[in-house]
Design an enzyme around this catalytic site. Sequence first.
Site, short mmCIF file in Angstrom:
data_model
loop_
_atom_site.label_atom_id
_atom_site.label_comp_id
_atom_site.label_asym_id
_atom_site.label_seq_id
_atom_site.Cartn_x
_atom_site.Cartn_y
_atom_site.Cartn_z
N GLY A 36 -15.99 3.04 3.20
CA GLY A 36 -14.62 3.55 3.18
C GLY A 36 -13.82 3.15 1.95
N GLN A 37 -14.46 2.54 0.97
CA GLN A 37 -13.72 2.12 -0.23
C GLN A 37 -13.42 3.33 -1.11
OE1 GLN A 37 -15.67 -0.91 -2.60
NE2 GLN A 37 -13.87 -1.20 -3.91
N ASN A 80 -12.70 -2.95 2.53
CA ASN A 80 -13.66 -1.84 2.55
C ASN A 80 -14.57 -2.00 1.34
OD1 ASN A 80 -12.44 -0.68 4.83
ND2 ASN A 80 -10.93 0.36 3.56
N ASP A 120 0.85 -1.19 0.00
CA ASP A 120 0.00 0.00 0.00
C ASP A 120 0.89 1.25 0.00
OD1 ASP A 120 -3.22 0.54 1.05
OD2 ASP A 120 -1.80 2.21 1.02
N ILE A 121 0.52 2.20 -0.83
CA ILE A 121 1.33 3.43 -0.97
C ILE A 121 1.28 4.30 0.30
CG2 ILE A 121 -0.39 5.02 -1.98
CD1 ILE A 121 1.71 5.53 -4.23
N HIS A 143 -6.89 -5.82 2.23
CA HIS A 143 -5.78 -5.26 3.01
C HIS A 143 -5.29 -6.31 4.01
CE1 HIS A 143 -6.63 -0.83 2.18
NE2 HIS A 143 -7.83 -1.33 1.93
N HIS A 191 -10.13 -5.20 -3.26
CA HIS A 191 -8.78 -5.44 -2.71
C HIS A 191 -8.89 -5.80 -1.24
CE1 HIS A 191 -9.73 -1.15 -2.55
NE2 HIS A 191 -9.09 -1.12 -1.39
P1 AMP Z 1 -9.67 1.46 0.17
O1 AMP Z 1 -9.93 2.65 1.03
O2 AMP Z 1 -9.97 0.17 0.84
O3 AMP Z 1 -10.31 1.59 -1.21
O4 AMP Z 1 -8.11 1.41 -0.01
C1 AMP Z 1 -7.42 1.88 -1.13
C2 AMP Z 1 -5.98 1.76 -0.77
O5 AMP Z 1 -5.22 1.83 -1.95
C3 AMP Z 1 -5.49 2.87 0.15
O6 AMP Z 1 -4.98 2.28 1.34
C4 AMP Z 1 -4.43 3.58 -0.67
O7 AMP Z 1 -3.34 4.00 0.10
C5 AMP Z 1 -4.03 2.50 -1.68
N1 AMP Z 1 -3.53 2.99 -2.93
C6 AMP Z 1 -4.09 3.91 -3.76
N2 AMP Z 1 -3.33 4.08 -4.86
C7 AMP Z 1 -2.27 3.26 -4.74
C8 AMP Z 1 -1.13 2.97 -5.56
N3 AMP Z 1 -0.93 3.60 -6.72
N4 AMP Z 1 -0.25 2.07 -5.11
C9 AMP Z 1 -0.42 1.44 -3.93
N5 AMP Z 1 -1.48 1.65 -3.13
C10 AMP Z 1 -2.39 2.56 -3.52
#
Ligand code: AMP
Length: 111
Positions: A91-92, A85, A30-31, A100, A98
């Site tokens: 919270g998505q 999420n 995760d970024i 986590h 995906h």
């Molecule tokens: P969600 O809130 O469950 O949709 O989580 C989306 C997740 O994707 C967040 O934790 C972001 O930090 C992560 N995210 C978004 N863009 C990227 C990316 N380019 N590379 C890695 N993680 C990302």
Amino acid sequence: MNDCIFCKIINKDIPASIIYEDQEFLVFEDIKPIDKVHLLIIPKIHIESLIACNETNQEMLGKMLLLGGKLANQLGLKGYRTMINSGAEGGQEVFHIHFHVYGGSDTLVKI
Ligand code: AMP
Ligand code: ZN
């Protein structure tokens, strides 16, 4: 044209810190990690959300869960948390399903 950021990562159109890949799944960091280790596991087929899943996705969802546990073990996590999420109200933020998997910090804040 698919504008999904996670599909772009799957297609290697944008970079990510990929830690595992097979025919069905991609796993990357995760970024914005919320723990020492924070992985995102995604299926390579574009499915928006758990909300869009049904019985036809049962095998994929089971494999995703087990892959998360396997990678967490391989990374040396003695324990970890998992989260999916689902929907904006859940919270998505990225609408490609995906999973986590995160852990590794010394202090656990109970939620
Ligand atoms: P969600 O809130 O469950 O949709 O989580 C989306 C997740 O994707 C967040 O934790 C972001 O930090 C992560 N995210 C978004 N863009 C990227 C990316 N380019 N590379 C890695 N993680 C990302
Ligand atoms: Zn996608």
